[in-house]
Design an enzyme around this catalytic site. Structure first.
Site, PDB file in Angstrom:
ATOM      1  N   ILE A   1     -68.037 -14.106  -2.211  1.00 15.94           N
ATOM      2  CA  ILE A   1     -67.174 -15.253  -1.974  1.00 15.94           C
ATOM      3  C   ILE A   1     -67.002 -15.353  -0.465  1.00 15.94           C
ATOM      4  CG2 ILE A   1     -65.112 -13.814  -2.300  1.00 15.94           C
ATOM      5  CD1 ILE A   1     -63.612 -16.264  -3.254  1.00 15.94           C
ATOM      6  N   SER A   2     -67.191 -16.544   0.092  1.00 18.15           N
ATOM      7  CA  SER A   2     -67.167 -16.713   1.543  1.00 18.15           C
ATOM      8  C   SER A   2     -65.774 -16.478   2.113  1.00 18.15           C
ATOM      9  CB  SER A   2     -67.633 -18.128   1.914  1.00 18.15           C
ATOM     10  OG  SER A   2     -68.973 -18.329   1.562  1.00 18.15           O
ATOM     11  N   LYS A   3     -65.730 -16.147   3.402  1.00 19.35           N
ATOM     12  CA  LYS A   3     -64.460 -16.013   4.103  1.00 19.35           C
ATOM     13  C   LYS A   3     -63.665 -17.317   4.017  1.00 19.35           C
ATOM     14  CE  LYS A   3     -66.283 -13.004   7.778  1.00 19.35           C
ATOM     15  NZ  LYS A   3     -66.437 -12.894   9.258  1.00 19.35           N
TER      16      LYS A   3
END
Length: 272
Positions: A118-120
């Protein structure tokens, strides 16, 4: 495979985005998918979301936790109020494993299984803010490449009229379904398919966003992007690194802008 629309019959508890004119048309062929041909959406009244079980003992269900994350995003340069409000609305800890929930509001990527992440929060906010800087605003129909755990699709649902999200990994597709179903998002449609093909049934899109990096952006994405629309995606440079790229599709042709260095998982074709 016969197509089906997932049953997400209501929004989160924020107000729905302003209605936009119906799209000009749709492409004749479609990628392999689990939703029917796109249709003009009917405006949905805002509803109270289903009650979700909090992650006990961590206090992560508190809006104050998300507010602090949003304050950090604003301090890092995110100025788009609609994006900040959407990030404050969606509970990121519900999209990660319980063991990682305490890190959900830190500015870090987290594993979600299947060698994906999951992206920042800062990366999600940055890319969504870039989408909204395009000529079509507010966002109408958006194509997301790489559903992952469903978090970015949930945030997109707050700033776009309709979201079509394509995931090639069946396990992640099913996980995103499970994560999003309790939120009852009527304007989010999940598709199990090859993201490199886009999703022609929903085209044209006012915006396209990718969570995976390619050596060259697929031509299908360019074809499915509306004139006046914007594409934001990581792209592999000649040096072998990744950079964030913005493509604006104008009547005169494409305008390409290369921005900062980023690091995303590689874009792959086919189903897994």
């Amino acid at each position: 495979m016969s197509a089906r629309r997932p049953g997400f019959p209501a929004r989160l508890d924020s107000a729905a985005p302003a209605a936009l004119p119906a799209r000009a048309g749709k492409a004749a062929t479609a990628a392999s998918a689990s939703v029917p041909p796109a249709r003009s959406p009917v405006a949905q009244p805002a509803r109270t979301p289903a009650t979700l079980e909090p992650v006990r003992g961590l206090g992560l269900d508190s809006a104050a936790v998300r507010a602090r994350m949003v304050q950090r995003l604003a301090a890092q340069g995110i100025r788009d109020e609609a994006v900040l409000a959407a990030m404050a609305q969606v509970e990121r800890h519900r999209f990660v494993d319980t063991g990682l929930a305490a890190q959900a509001y830190e500015d870090t990527s987290l594993p979600i299984g299947f060698a994906q992440t999951i992206s920042k929060p800062s990366v999600v906010a940055r890319m969504l803010a870039l989408l909204r800087e395009g000529e079509i605003r507010p966002l109408g129909r958006v194509l997301e490449i790489g559903t992952g755990c469903g978090y970015q699709a949930a945030v997109l649902s707050q700033i776009a009229r309709e979201v079509y999200s394509v995931e090639r990994i069946r396990g992640l597709y099913e996980r995103a379904q499970a994560n999003l179903r309790p939120l009852r998002l009527a304007n989010v449609h999940l598709i199990l398919g090859d993201g490199m093909l886009g999703f022609a049934q929903g085209a044209p899109y006012s915006a396209i966003i990718s969570a995976a990096g390619a050596g060259a952006l697929p031509q299908a994405w360019i074809e499915q992007l509306a004139v006046g629309g914007r594409l934001v995606a990581p792209e592999v440079t000649a040096q072998g690194t990744q950079a964030l790229v913005v493509i604006d599709k104008r009547p005169q042709g494409l305008v390409r802008t290369v921005l900062e260095a980023v690091h995303f998982v590689p874009l792959k074709s086919g189903l897994a």
